[in-house]
Design an enzyme around this catalytic site. Structure first.
Site, mmCIF file in Angstrom:
data_model
loop_
_atom_site.group_PDB
_atom_site.id
_atom_site.type_symbol
_atom_site.label_atom_id
_atom_site.label_comp_id
_atom_site.label_asym_id
_atom_site.label_seq_id
_atom_site.Cartn_x
_atom_site.Cartn_y
_atom_site.Cartn_z
ATOM 1 C CE LYS A 299 8.705 10.132 1.707
ATOM 2 N NZ LYS A 299 9.386 9.802 0.164
ATOM 3 C CE LYS B 157 1.387 7.295 1.715
ATOM 4 N NZ LYS B 157 2.262 5.687 1.086
ATOM 5 N N PRO C 85 1.502 0.388 -0.512
ATOM 6 C CG PRO C 85 -0.023 -0.596 -1.922
ATOM 7 C CD PRO C 85 0.809 -0.950 -1.011
#
Ligand code: NAD
Length: 297
Positions: free
Chosen positions: A173, A248, A66
């Site tokens: 990313k 996130k 995660p």
């Protein structure tokens, strides 16, 4: 074929591990959730009782966890895997985490002579299942040469990139997902404005696709319901890619920008918009549902 330890078998890791089995690799898997291990074992993997046990006889370790604290906990410190594995082990962390932790693990591995790459993915659950993920890799050129044939078992070979040294995969990313958030909000605003003036969103989408506003959201992920078949907006915004994950990733992108002194004003505005949308109970919905937030302003 490689002997692979696969750690973290959630929405992404589960299908990625199954694809590696399908191309003939030997897998030993570990997840804190027994059922997640059992689902991959049903396709031929062995289950380990711990990450260390999974890594014992592996040539390659792949983690899909995660957040940064899980990756640091798995690899660093006295009990971490870096202290236990042989120096010819290749470690690929495909999780989306902060670039600072990726660099820290990469540097600790390099000191021990172990090849580590951060290899976060783009494509989501559907691409994980189809084996068509994009990988953006941070680490040495030699590690990339070792990693590419393994990553090809989970992604498209033309979408596997060497972004730079350790941490560069996570920076790439973060940059990509920040841009995705910004152009999804921009696309939503353009469509909402046109529709409020009586234009058909489907016609406006075709006009913009053929013009300079063309972008990925318009091409394959139109946020307006029923303009495009088979996308979350035409399925009550079932994910897809959840608002929670976009928040996130925008948080990670803001950290990356701040750490190098870039004032990412559009990224911060996107973070504020997605956070407000999340606070209204939309966290588990697809990120293209930001159209509803845009229309409600
Ligand atoms: P998930 O929550 O479904 O899966 C994470 C798995 O890791 C869980 O099964 C959990 O039990 C396991 N886990 C946690 N700590 C562990 C530990 N110490 N050792 C072993 N297993 C442990 O999450 P996901 O959707 O599979 O995402 C994984 C990563 O991929 C995240 O970093 C996420 O941001 C990223 N990502 C997700 C998507 C997506 O669409 N879901 C897309 C791109 C990237």
């Amino acid at each position: 074929m490689a002997t692979i330890a696969f750690l973290g078998l959630g929405n992404m890791g589960g299908p990625m591990a199954k694809n590696l089995l399908a191309v003939g690799h030997l897998l030993t898997v570990f997840d804190l959730v027994e059922a997640a291990c059992a689902a991959v074992a049903a396709e031929g993997a062995s289950i380990a009782a711990s990450a260390a046990e999974a890594a014992e006889s592996a040539d390659v370790i792949i983690s899909m966890l995660p957040a940064g604290k899980h990756v640091a906990g798995t690899f660093l410190g006295e009990g971490g895997l870096l202290a236990k594995v042989s120096t010819d082990t290749l470690i690929l962390d495909a999780s989306t985490i902060d670039a600072a932790t990726a660099r820290q693990v990469g540097e600790a591995a390099a000191e021990l002579g172990i090849d580590f790459m951060d290899t976060p993915v783009s494509g989501g659950v559907a691409a994980a299942a189809a084996g068509t993920l994009a990988f953006m890799c941070g680490g040495s050129a030699a590690a990339f040469d070792r990693a590419k044939p393994i990553l090809e078992g989970m992604g498209s070979s033309e979408k596997i990139f060497h972004a730079g040294p350790a941490g560069a995969g996570q920076v790439a990313k973060a940059a990509n997902n920040m841009l995705l958030a910004v152009h999804m909000i921009g696309t939503s605003e353009a469509l909402a404005m046109g529709e409020a003036h009586g234009l058909d969103p489907a016609v406006l989408s075709e006009i913009m696709k053929a013009s300079s506003g063309n972008n990925w959201s318009l091409q394959v992920y139109n946020p307006w319901p029923d303009v495009m078949e088979g996308v979350p907006s035409s399925n009550n915004y079932q994910p897809g890619f959840m608002v929670d994950l976009m928040v996130k990733d925008l948080g990670l992108a803001c950290e990356v920008a701040e750490s190098c002194g870039v004032d990412n004003q559009m990224g911060k505005k996107a973070m504020a918009a997605y956070s407000a949308h999340q606070a209204e109970g939309n966290g588990p919905r697809d990120f293209s549902s930001i159209l509803e937030w845009v229309k409600a302003q």
